[in-house]
Design an enzyme around this catalytic site. Structure first.
Site, PDB file in Angstrom:
ATOM      1  N   HIS A 141      24.974  22.691  -5.664  1.00  0.00           N
ATOM      2  CA  HIS A 141      25.117  23.858  -6.543  1.00  0.00           C
ATOM      3  C   HIS A 141      24.671  23.483  -7.957  1.00  0.00           C
ATOM      4  CE1 HIS A 141      27.699  25.467  -3.328  1.00  0.00           C
ATOM      5  NE2 HIS A 141      27.423  26.650  -3.847  1.00  0.00           N
TER       6      HIS A 141
ATOM      7  N   LYS B  53      28.958  24.563 -12.027  1.00  0.00           N
ATOM      8  CA  LYS B  53      29.996  25.002 -11.081  1.00  0.00           C
ATOM      9  C   LYS B  53      31.287  24.235 -11.323  1.00  0.00           C
ATOM     10  CE  LYS B  53      30.901  25.880  -6.191  1.00  0.00           C
ATOM     11  NZ  LYS B  53      31.545  27.169  -6.403  1.00  0.00           N
TER      12      LYS B  53
END
Ligand SMILES: NC(=O)c1ccc[n+]([C@@H]2O[C@H](COP(=O)([O-])OP(=O)(O)OC[C@H]3O[C@@H](n4cnc5c(N)ncnc54)[C@H](OP(=O)(O)O)[C@@H]3O)[C@@H](O)[C@H]2O)c1
Length: 228
Positions: A135, A139
């Protein structure tokens, strides 16, 4: 519908765009308008049919408590609070509201869950399994809620009790990539889902809010996405 959208970040702002395309009225609230849940008093919540949350793990539980206690239906996309699942379920039942959560509102990812569930049989046949997730660097939680969901469903689907480790990478602006690898002495099986944009999450969240209208109960998105 009249929607209150919590979080004007990467996903929340796209959810607002999709809500407008679906002709819903939306008020969007960011962090500075909601200090100590200031936007979530019973009076402020009164005009809204449903609250949609795409905020952050540190505040989502306080949002859930405020909205459910005020009798509001909720769609919660924010992850990182699942250890409090039993507490939230009881609260929803006690206040007789409608509540749906999911680590991933994309239809494609939920199809991927089904594929991983079938492939989990490999663990019963001398394969070991590993999960990789990538990600964007901003995040807040690791591993991702989606990776934890994949780990849980594979464990539930296989008879074997393999460790099934999750390895998380945080880099650049990756939207969300999940890989499951099953390996035996003879071969490897790769399963991969790669989100190209956040559009799938936003579409799923709005269609879920439409589905939840007028319903009561505590729902997991993985059990209802086929009905959308
Ligand atoms: N279920 C799914 O399909 C799905 C898909 C994508 C993401 N997610 C999850 O959704 C969450 C948000 O992801 P994201 O990528 O959109 O994050 P993001 O870009 O960081 O956005 C989060 C937003 O929440 C706002 N916020 C923080 N505290 C708040 C509060 N108390 N009240 C209202 N707004 C508040 C932040 O405002 P400021 O900018 O003012 O601080 C920020 O704009 C994460 O938990 C992520 O894992 C779920």
């Amino acid at each position: 519908m009249n929607l209150l959208l919590l979080g004007r970040g990467k996903t929340g702002s796209l959810v607002a765009e999709v809500a407008a395309e679906h002709k819903h009225h939306t008020r969007i609230v960011g962090a500075k308008d909601n200090i100590g849940c200031a936007a979530l008093t019973a009076e402020n919540l009164a005009p809204f049919d449903t609250v949609i949350d795409f905020t952050a793990p540190h505040c989502v539980l306080s949002h859930i408590e405020a909205c459910v206690k005020a009798g509001k239906n909720m769609v919660v996309g924010t992850t990182g609070w699942y250890k409090e699942m039993d507490h939230v379920r009881k609260l929803v039942e006690q206040h007789r509201t409608g509540f749906i959560f999911g680590p991933n509102f994309s239809i494609g990812v939920n199809l991927f869950f089904d594929i991983a569930r079938i492939a989990a049989t490999a663990l019963n046949h001398d394969y070991s399994g590993q999960i990789f997730e990538r990600h964007h660097a901003h995040k807040a939680d690791a591993p991702s809620g989606t990776a934890i969901a994949i780990q849980r469903l594979i464990r539930e689907s296989a008879d074997a009790h393999e460790p099934l480790e999750i390895t998380s990478f945080r880099e650049g602006e990756v939207v969300g990539l999940h890989e499951v690898v099953f390996e035996s002495a003879a071969d490897r099986i790769y399963l991969c889902h790669d989100a190209k944009s956040r559009r799938g999450f936003a579409e799923g969240a709005i269609r879920t809010a439409e589905w939840l209208l007028g319903k009561k109960g505590f729902y997991d998105f993985k059990d209802v996405w086929r009905e959308l």
